[in-house]
Design an enzyme around this catalytic site. Structure first.
Site, PDB file in Angstrom:
ATOM      1  N   HIS A  10       0.811  -1.225   0.000  1.00 51.19           N
ATOM      2  CA  HIS A  10       0.000   0.000   0.000  1.00 51.19           C
ATOM      3  C   HIS A  10       0.837   1.263   0.000  1.00 51.19           C
ATOM      4  O   HIS A  10       0.364   2.331  -0.402  1.00 51.19           O
ATOM      5  CB  HIS A  10      -0.935   0.014   1.211  1.00 51.19           C
ATOM      6  CG  HIS A  10      -2.154  -0.850   1.045  1.00 51.19           C
ATOM      7  ND1 HIS A  10      -2.323  -1.706  -0.004  1.00 51.19           N
ATOM      8  CD2 HIS A  10      -3.270  -0.977   1.807  1.00 51.19           C
ATOM      9  CE1 HIS A  10      -3.483  -2.322   0.121  1.00 51.19           C
ATOM     10  NE2 HIS A  10      -4.077  -1.898   1.217  1.00 51.19           N
ATOM     11  N   HIS A  43       4.018  -7.832  -3.076  1.00 52.85           N
ATOM     12  CA  HIS A  43       3.361  -8.588  -4.143  1.00 52.85           C
ATOM     13  C   HIS A  43       3.682  -7.922  -5.478  1.00 52.85           C
ATOM     14  O   HIS A  43       3.260  -6.792  -5.727  1.00 52.85           O
ATOM     15  CB  HIS A  43       1.846  -8.587  -3.872  1.00 52.85           C
ATOM     16  CG  HIS A  43       1.049  -9.435  -4.815  1.00 52.85           C
ATOM     17  ND1 HIS A  43      -0.291  -9.665  -4.628  1.00 52.85           N
ATOM     18  CD2 HIS A  43       1.384 -10.115  -5.944  1.00 52.85           C
ATOM     19  CE1 HIS A  43      -0.749 -10.446  -5.607  1.00 52.85           C
ATOM     20  NE2 HIS A  43       0.259 -10.714  -6.427  1.00 52.85           N
ATOM     21  N   ARG A  45       2.630  -7.737  -8.798  1.00 56.44           N
ATOM     22  CA  ARG A  45       1.476  -8.150  -9.602  1.00 56.44           C
ATOM     23  C   ARG A  45       1.794  -8.001 -11.082  1.00 56.44           C
ATOM     24  O   ARG A  45       2.585  -7.155 -11.487  1.00 56.44           O
ATOM     25  CB  ARG A  45       0.256  -7.283  -9.268  1.00 56.44           C
ATOM     26  CG  ARG A  45      -0.250  -7.450  -7.853  1.00 56.44           C
ATOM     27  CD  ARG A  45      -1.523  -6.653  -7.656  1.00 56.44           C
ATOM     28  NE  ARG A  45      -2.617  -7.289  -8.350  1.00 56.44           N
ATOM     29  CZ  ARG A  45      -3.571  -8.006  -7.742  1.00 56.44           C
ATOM     30  NH1 ARG A  45      -3.584  -8.137  -6.438  1.00 56.44           N
ATOM     31  NH2 ARG A  45      -4.526  -8.573  -8.441  1.00 56.44           N
ATOM     32  N   GLU A  70       5.220 -12.227  -2.828  1.00 55.54           N
ATOM     33  CA  GLU A  70       3.966 -12.860  -3.249  1.00 55.54           C
ATOM     34  C   GLU A  70       3.881 -12.742  -4.762  1.00 55.54           C
ATOM     35  O   GLU A  70       4.143 -11.667  -5.327  1.00 55.54           O
ATOM     36  CB  GLU A  70       2.767 -12.124  -2.658  1.00 55.54           C
ATOM     37  CG  GLU A  70       2.658 -12.240  -1.169  1.00 55.54           C
ATOM     38  CD  GLU A  70       1.499 -11.397  -0.636  1.00 55.54           C
ATOM     39  OE1 GLU A  70       0.746 -10.808  -1.442  1.00 55.54           O
ATOM     40  OE2 GLU A  70       1.369 -11.317   0.568  1.00 55.54           O
ATOM     41  N   THR A 101      -6.129  -9.714  -3.252  1.00 60.23           N
ATOM     42  CA  THR A 101      -6.252 -11.160  -3.395  1.00 60.23           C
ATOM     43  C   THR A 101      -7.566 -11.614  -2.745  1.00 60.23           C
ATOM     44  O   THR A 101      -7.836 -11.281  -1.601  1.00 60.23           O
ATOM     45  CB  THR A 101      -5.052 -11.855  -2.700  1.00 60.23           C
ATOM     46  OG1 THR A 101      -3.865 -11.133  -3.041  1.00 60.23           O
ATOM     47  CG2 THR A 101      -4.919 -13.283  -3.145  1.00 60.23           C
ATOM     48  N   HIS A 191      -4.225 -11.918   5.615  1.00 56.89           N
ATOM     49  CA  HIS A 191      -5.278 -11.243   4.857  1.00 56.89           C
ATOM     50  C   HIS A 191      -6.386 -10.758   5.792  1.00 56.89           C
ATOM     51  O   HIS A 191      -7.007 -11.556   6.482  1.00 56.89           O
ATOM     52  CB  HIS A 191      -5.888 -12.114   3.755  1.00 56.89           C
ATOM     53  CG  HIS A 191      -6.295 -11.277   2.583  1.00 56.89           C
ATOM     54  ND1 HIS A 191      -7.480 -10.607   2.535  1.00 56.89           N
ATOM     55  CD2 HIS A 191      -5.622 -10.930   1.464  1.00 56.89           C
ATOM     56  CE1 HIS A 191      -7.531  -9.904   1.417  1.00 56.89           C
ATOM     57  NE2 HIS A 191      -6.411 -10.077   0.754  1.00 56.89           N
TER      58      HIS A 191
HETATM   59  N1  PXP Z   1      -1.107 -12.457   2.574  1.00 56.71           N
HETATM   60  C1  PXP Z   1      -1.383 -12.501   1.258  1.00 56.71           C
HETATM   61  C2  PXP Z   1      -1.131 -13.768   0.523  1.00 56.71           C
HETATM   62  C3  PXP Z   1      -1.892 -11.378   0.581  1.00 56.71           C
HETATM   63  O1  PXP Z   1      -2.166 -11.446  -0.743  1.00 56.71           O
HETATM   64  C4  PXP Z   1      -2.086 -10.179   1.307  1.00 56.71           C
HETATM   65  C5  PXP Z   1      -2.568  -8.952   0.597  1.00 56.71           C
HETATM   66  O2  PXP Z   1      -1.624  -8.555  -0.345  1.00 56.71           O
HETATM   67  C6  PXP Z   1      -1.766 -10.173   2.680  1.00 56.71           C
HETATM   68  C7  PXP Z   1      -1.307 -11.318   3.292  1.00 56.71           C
HETATM   69  C8  PXP Z   1      -1.945  -8.942   3.513  1.00 56.71           C
HETATM   70  O3  PXP Z   1      -3.322  -8.668   3.624  1.00 56.71           O
HETATM   71  P1  PXP Z   1      -3.799  -7.315   4.285  1.00 56.71           P
HETATM   72  O4  PXP Z   1      -3.285  -6.191   3.448  1.00 56.71           O
HETATM   73  O5  PXP Z   1      -5.287  -7.426   4.292  1.00 56.71           O
HETATM   74  O6  PXP Z   1      -3.211  -7.277   5.680  1.00 56.71           O
END
Ligand code: PXP
Length: 237
Positions: A10, A43, A45, A70, A101, A191
């Site tokens: 973010h 990540h 992407r 990721e 995700t 997540h």
């Molecule tokens: N784990 C995975 C596999 C994810 O895709 C994400 C989001 O990118 C997260 C953890 C972190 O999730 P959050 O941003 O909701 O804490």
């Protein structure tokens, strides 16, 4: 004790809103380390909507804790992972339309592609974690395909109403966690975890790593906003 992987995507999202150089996720990663992060998660992407190739390359040079990439089971991004070699890769599903995700990887549907990606990453010396729903069939196949770890998708738990519904989701996660540990794989989760709901997941037996992004970045904005305004006010007076 669960280790904390801080997801910095973010921070890059804010930077990409202006396609400028700030805020730099590399700087955020250093601050996360100073705050006690055990790992930095990002990540890459396919659509490069937040993290850029440069971020991964520079973070590989600067991060001194575990770097967890990721990525989807895509050949081009796998090539990059094999060059940059983060300590760990977490395989996730990816869909261009999604905001984030949306669920675990379906290794049953994508068996061959997952197996091939795991093999390439292993051959290049990386730990491979699979982002899975709390589904025992998926976990069993993940083990057969040679995964070192499973990151349990905690999105349903996080979205469930506090009380019975959330308790039921926690039970599902706990049962799946037991299977993952019994299969000899390391247990991760992530997540939707935040300052209200993360503790119960951290307390699941065998929990080794939580990956948390959105709530930490959201809180960082709130605890830092007042100071940022004060500094600008002083500057212009
Ligand atoms: N784990 C995975 C596999 C994810 O895709 C994400 C989001 O990118 C997260 C953890 C972190 O999730 P959050 O941003 O909701 O804490």
């Amino acid at each position: 004790m669960a280790h904390l992987g801080v997801n910095i995507d973010h921070v890059a999202t804010v930077r990409q809103a202006r396609r400028t150089y700030e805020p730099d996720p590399v700087w955020a990663a250093a601050l996360a380390e100073l705050g006690g992060a055990d790992g930095i998660t990002l990540h890459l992407r396919e659509d490069r909507r937040h993290i850029q190739d440069r971020d991964l390359r520079v973070l590989r040079e600067t991060v001194t804790v575990k770097l967890n990439l990721e990525m989807a089971c895509e050949r081009a991004v796998c090539d990059i992972a094999c060059q940059v070699k983060p300590e760990q890769v977490t395989l996730v599903p990816e869909n261009r339309q999604e905001v984030t995700t949306e669920g675990g990887l379906d290794v049953i549907a994508a068996r061959d592609r997952t197996a091939e990606t795991i093999k390439r990453l292993h051959d290049a010396g990386m730990i491979v974690s699979l982002f899975l729903d709390a589904d025992l069939k998926q976990i069993e196949l993940g083990k057969q395909l040679g995964a070192d770890a499973v990151e349990l998708h905690t999105g349903c738990y996080a979205l469930a109403k506090p009380g019975r519904a959330r308790e039921a989701e926690l039970v599902k996660l706990t049962v799946a966690a037991k299977e993952i540990a019994a299969a000899g794989m390391t247990l991760h989760a992530g997540h939707g975890l935040n300052y209200q709901n993360a503790r119960a997941v951290a307390d699941i037996p065998h929990m080794d790593e939580l990956n948390i992004g959105h709530s930490i970045v959201a809180r960082a904005i709130m605890v830092g906003f007042q100071q940022a305004v004060r500094e600008m006010k002083q500057l212009i007076q």
